[in-house]
Design an enzyme around this catalytic site. Structure first.
Site, PDB file in Angstrom:
ATOM      1  N   GLU A 442      21.142  88.301  89.287  1.00  8.33           N
ATOM      2  CA  GLU A 442      20.032  88.006  88.362  1.00  8.33           C
ATOM      3  C   GLU A 442      19.407  89.271  87.793  1.00  8.33           C
ATOM      4  O   GLU A 442      18.178  89.380  87.672  1.00  8.33           O
ATOM      5  CB  GLU A 442      18.954  87.177  89.068  1.00  8.33           C
ATOM      6  CG  GLU A 442      19.204  85.709  89.077  1.00  8.33           C
ATOM      7  CD  GLU A 442      19.589  85.202  87.703  1.00  8.33           C
ATOM      8  OE1 GLU A 442      19.032  85.688  86.708  1.00  8.33           O
ATOM      9  OE2 GLU A 442      20.468  84.346  87.633  1.00  8.33           O
TER      10      GLU A 442
HETATM   11  C1  LIG Z   1      27.295  86.597  95.433  1.00  9.38           C
HETATM   12  C2  LIG Z   1      27.051  86.642  93.967  1.00  9.38           C
HETATM   13  C3  LIG Z   1      26.565  85.524  93.305  1.00  9.38           C
HETATM   14  C4  LIG Z   1      26.406  85.540  91.928  1.00  9.38           C
HETATM   15  N1  LIG Z   1      26.045  84.388  91.263  1.00  9.38           N
HETATM   16  C5  LIG Z   1      26.132  84.354  89.913  1.00  9.38           C
HETATM   17  C6  LIG Z   1      25.979  83.112  89.197  1.00  9.38           C
HETATM   18  O1  LIG Z   1      25.736  82.059  89.795  1.00  9.38           O
HETATM   19  N2  LIG Z   1      26.113  83.128  87.850  1.00  9.38           N
HETATM   20  C7  LIG Z   1      26.382  84.264  87.146  1.00  9.38           C
HETATM   21  O2  LIG Z   1      26.499  84.199  85.949  1.00  9.38           O
HETATM   22  N3  LIG Z   1      26.530  85.454  87.801  1.00  9.38           N
HETATM   23  C8  LIG Z   1      26.420  85.523  89.151  1.00  9.38           C
HETATM   24  N4  LIG Z   1      26.582  86.707  89.813  1.00  9.38           N
HETATM   25  C9  LIG Z   1      26.835  87.914  89.028  1.00  9.38           C
HETATM   26  C10 LIG Z   1      25.676  88.904  89.096  1.00  9.38           C
HETATM   27  O3  LIG Z   1      24.588  88.455  88.355  1.00  9.38           O
HETATM   28  C11 LIG Z   1      26.247  90.262  88.645  1.00  9.38           C
HETATM   29  O4  LIG Z   1      27.055  90.727  89.714  1.00  9.38           O
HETATM   30  C12 LIG Z   1      25.188  91.251  88.292  1.00  9.38           C
HETATM   31  O5  LIG Z   1      24.512  90.847  87.128  1.00  9.38           O
HETATM   32  C13 LIG Z   1      25.748  92.654  88.083  1.00  9.38           C
HETATM   33  O6  LIG Z   1      26.888  92.647  87.250  1.00  9.38           O
HETATM   34  P1  LIG Z   1      28.236  93.352  87.747  1.00  9.38           P
HETATM   35  O7  LIG Z   1      28.546  92.861  89.100  1.00  9.38           O
HETATM   36  O8  LIG Z   1      29.249  93.195  86.696  1.00  9.38           O
HETATM   37  O9  LIG Z   1      27.826  94.877  87.916  1.00  9.38           O
HETATM   38  P2  LIG Z   1      27.769  95.958  86.736  1.00  9.38           P
HETATM   39  O10 LIG Z   1      27.123  95.368  85.538  1.00  9.38           O
HETATM   40  O11 LIG Z   1      29.101  96.573  86.603  1.00  9.38           O
HETATM   41  O12 LIG Z   1      26.763  97.025  87.399  1.00  9.38           O
HETATM   42  C14 LIG Z   1      27.172  97.939  88.408  1.00  9.38           C
HETATM   43  C15 LIG Z   1      26.057  98.974  88.616  1.00  9.38           C
HETATM   44  O13 LIG Z   1      25.808  99.645  87.378  1.00  9.38           O
HETATM   45  C16 LIG Z   1      24.444  99.524  87.026  1.00  9.38           C
HETATM   46  N5  LIG Z   1      24.327  99.344  85.583  1.00  9.38           N
HETATM   47  C17 LIG Z   1      25.071  98.544  84.792  1.00  9.38           C
HETATM   48  N6  LIG Z   1      24.644  98.615  83.518  1.00  9.38           N
HETATM   49  C18 LIG Z   1      23.604  99.465  83.520  1.00  9.38           C
HETATM   50  C19 LIG Z   1      22.714  99.943  82.507  1.00  9.38           C
HETATM   51  N7  LIG Z   1      22.801  99.524  81.232  1.00  9.38           N
HETATM   52  N8  LIG Z   1      21.759 100.823  82.855  1.00  9.38           N
HETATM   53  C20 LIG Z   1      21.623 101.235  84.153  1.00  9.38           C
HETATM   54  N9  LIG Z   1      22.421 100.806  85.140  1.00  9.38           N
HETATM   55  C21 LIG Z   1      23.389  99.934  84.829  1.00  9.38           C
HETATM   56  C22 LIG Z   1      23.930  98.302  87.763  1.00  9.38           C
HETATM   57  O14 LIG Z   1      22.527  98.374  87.984  1.00  9.38           O
HETATM   58  C23 LIG Z   1      24.740  98.350  89.047  1.00  9.38           C
HETATM   59  O15 LIG Z   1      24.100  99.177  89.988  1.00  9.38           O
HETATM   60  C24 LIG Z   1      26.692  86.730  91.201  1.00  9.38           C
HETATM   61  C25 LIG Z   1      27.114  87.868  91.875  1.00  9.38           C
HETATM   62  C26 LIG Z   1      27.317  87.833  93.225  1.00  9.38           C
HETATM   63  C27 LIG Z   1      27.836  89.061  93.924  1.00  9.38           C
END
Ligand SMILES: Cc1cc2nc3c(=O)[nH]c(=O)nc-3n(C[C@H](O)[C@H](O)[C@H](O)COP(=O)(O)OP(=O)(O)OC[C@H]3O[C@@H](n4cnc5c(N)ncnc54)[C@H](O)[C@@H]3O)c2cc1C
Length: 601
Positions: A442
């Site tokens: 989130e």
């Molecule tokens: C167990 C679990 C349940 C989930 N449930 C859902 C769900 O029900 N529905 C759904 O849609 N998603 C869901 N998610 C997805 C979750 O919301 C994402 O994992 C999260 O938004 C981060 O995206 P990412 O994993 O691609 O990480 P990335 O976007 O790749 O981020 C990796 C790191 O880079 C940093 N970062 C990325 N972009 C920036 C920026 N612009 N500026 C500064 N820092 C940045 C982040 O803060 C993080 O530390 C779930 C994830 C998990 C692990």
């Protein structure tokens, strides 16, 4: 060890002494309720938690869902536990009567949900997502969508998800690529891949209602071209019965460090002809609607961070009271009996830190929940708008502070149990693993801090920020009446001065400097703000405790209130002063992180 879920006395304190929930019965929406029915709901949730979830909590944690290529398998005990919640009506406690709800205030549902969350791991996550999904559709969906999808979700027959994340689009939703193609009958054909979708497949309900973000063919790039669709697992016939499979294929399950009761799925939509999707609202406004669910989910996530922190705190207090080990430094006699570890000052330090984080975070999420209720049901339009302004501004902090400090509290709970905390005979390591997701989903902490600085702070001529300061000043004025709180009112006044100075500096930096540098320390700004907010809420708790102590309560209550004052003192002396360092980094636009070059790592 006794399986303490939440501290019931503290829940009552929060509901009726800190936030005057009983006064809510004066609102038309809640006129059928009274304090007795509120307590009944919380007690029912506690009873279901203890009877149905607590006995299976460890099994849920150690038996991850599996996928045999055709079906998902969950432990069989979960379904009856969820059915017990649905049968009690708590699953849709806050919904309107005519949609099968109980019209209970969200703060009461939040207290009830706390017991269920702690006892059921994230087994309750299915219900919570369903509720948030149904609330979104109720607010933004057409009559037909509400009739077809919301009603069965309220009845517990269907469950819901939010499907945003894709392999190439996580934090940056503007890059998502799931496609929507308009069909002749007005519906759409959806195709694309989503990952990490919680509750994306299971056998707990007749159908699963996915809320999917996708891009209509020809839509603008970025967030302005995102639309929202209802895409069910199974289509529904005109008479409401379950129809054809809708090409929502489970591509696989993710295995996780925590939160294992809830399936985390990779879903492929529409691999052959496209999954049928029904547009919610208007094209290209999808993210705006999804924010309805995301904002609600953000408070839920803050709540999860807080209640898991409370659970770990409660557990480690019980443990420390019963674990004899060592003697106090002043005792040199090896023949003297060992003391229980709760006597050691350092163990008290770890328990006080947990208490200050956990109960501070809990007060914040109850406050946020009450604001969200006030923004809809407060008596006047002006009050509703004011609550909305505060909530909108504070949401990144309500989501993030409990998410960050909850796992810190759980880590301390493990430390209190020593080696016994690291093994899985006690639930504290599970609380930590479950809680560790909260700063990630989130909107990660990094993303929330950017949201706070770039959107929430300047929004509506800084109304949310200014309203928050007003609320803090009101509490400071009230606290000045009490001699025992002088030290803390002075310190909070200084902390607000620091916050104001820092805010001015970051706003100036954002408008005059390289924006990448100006935002490089945004997480420190959010943490600073969060620390001031928690200090404020501790002062609010201390006012209530001070007044109650003046009435000479009976002994248990006296200890309870004195514990509140000691936690206040701990937070103000050990935690709040940290803001000075964070402020100086922000005032100087410290460039340590910004200057670091990729090839220096
Ligand atoms: C167990 C679990 C349940 C989930 N449930 C859902 C769900 O029900 N529905 C759904 O849609 N998603 C869901 N998610 C997805 C979750 O919301 C994402 O994992 C999260 O938004 C981060 O995206 P990412 O994993 O691609 O990480 P990335 O976007 O790749 O981020 C990796 C790191 O880079 C940093 N970062 C990325 N972009 C920036 C920026 N612009 N500026 C500064 N820092 C940045 C982040 O803060 C993080 O530390 C779930 C994830 C998990 C692990």
């Amino acid at each position: 060890m006794p399986a303490t879920l939440m501290n019931q006395r503290d829940i009552e304190f929060m509901l009726y002494e800190l936030f005057d929930s009983e006064a809510l019965i004066n609102r038309e929406r809640y006129q059928d309720h009274d304090r007795h029915t509120f307590n009944e709901v919380v007690n029912t949730a506690k009873a279901i938690a203890e009877k149905h979830f607590l006995p299976i909590r460890q099994k849920l944690d150690t038996h991850q869902p599996t996928f045999d290529g055709k079906k998902v398998h969950l432990i069989p005990e979960l379904k009856p536990a969820i059915e017990a919640v649905n049968a009690s009506g708590i699953g849709s406690a806050t919904a309107d009567y005519d949609l099968g709800g109980m019209q209970l205030p969200p703060i009461i549902a939040c207290a009830a949900g706390a017991y269920l969350s702690v006892a059921g791991g994230v087994g309750m996550g299915y219900n919570m997502l369903t509720t948030a999904n149904a609330n979104l559709l109720e607010a933004h969906g057409s009559e037909a969508l509400i009739e077809t999808w919301v009603k069965p979700m309220r009845e517990g027959r269907f469950m819901g998800t939010m499907a945003m994340t894709e392999p190439g689009s996580g934090s940056g939703l503007g890059d998502l690529s799931t496609k929507a193609l308009k069909a002749d009958d007005g519906s759409y054909r959806i195709s694309g891949n989503k990952i990490f979708i919680s509750g994306g497949d299971h056998d707990l309900s007749e159908n699963i209602v996915h809320l999917v973000l996708a891009r209509v063919q020809g839509a603008p790039k970025g967030v302005k071209g995102i639309s929202l669709f209802v895409v069910p697992k199974f289509l529904v016939n005109a008479d409401g019965s379950i129809g054809e499979d809708n090409e929502v294929a489970l591509a696989g399950l993710f295995h996780k460090m925590g939160g294992r009761a809830q399936t985390s799925t990779a879903l492929n939509f529409g691999e052959k002809n496209g999954s049928v999707g029904y547009l919610v609202g208007e094209e290209n406004c999808g993210l705006k609607y999804m924010f309805h669910m995301m904002n609600e989910a953000r408070i839920m996530i803050g709540t999860s961070g807080a209640v898991l922190a409370v659970a770990g705190y409660q557990y480690s207090v019980d443990y420390a009271k019963n674990r004899p080990q060592g003697r106090l430094p002043s005792c040199k006699d090896p023949l003297s009996p060992m003391v229980n570890i709760i006597e050691h000052a350092d163990v008290k330090r770890m328990l006080l830190a947990q208490k200050s984080y956990a109960e501070g975070a809990l007060s914040l999420v109850f406050y946020g929940t009450q604001l969200s209720d006030d923004s809809r049901t407060a008596p006047t339009q002006q009050q509703r708008e004011y609550a909305h302004t505060l909530l909108d501004f504070l949401t990144p902090i309500i989501k993030t502070w409990p998410s960050e400090y909850g796992p810190k509290a759980n880590s301390l709970a493990i430390q209190v149990l020593g080696g016994h905390g690291y093994i899985n005979e006690h639930p504290v390591e599970m609380f930590y693993r479950d809680n560790r997701l909260n700063p990630i989903h989130e909107g990660t902490t990094g993303i929330q801090s950017l949201d706070l600085m770039t959107r929430k702070l300047p929004m509506n001529k800084m109304q949310g920020y200014l309203a928050t300061l007003d609320e803090i000043y009101k509490t400071i004025e009230e606290a000045k009446q009490y001699d025992n709180l002088q030290e803390f009112t002075e310190q909070l006044t200084e902390a607000v001065d620091t916050l104001k100075l820092t805010t001015q500096a970051v706003l100036t930096a954002m408008s005059t400097q390289n924006i990448d540098l100006a935002l490089a320390n945004s997480v420190k700004y959010l943490e600073l703000f969060g620390q001031v907010i928690i200090a404020w809420l501790w002062l609010k708790q201390a006012i209530v405790a001070t007044k109650a102590l003046a009435e000479q309560p009976h002994q248990d209550d006296e200890s309870f209130y004195k514990g509140k004052l000691q936690a206040l003192q701990y937070f103000y002396r050990f935690e709040l002063p940290k803001i000075a360092l964070w402020s100086s980094l922000l005032l100087n636009s410290d460039s340590s992180t910004y200057d670091m070059q990729v090839d220096w790592f």
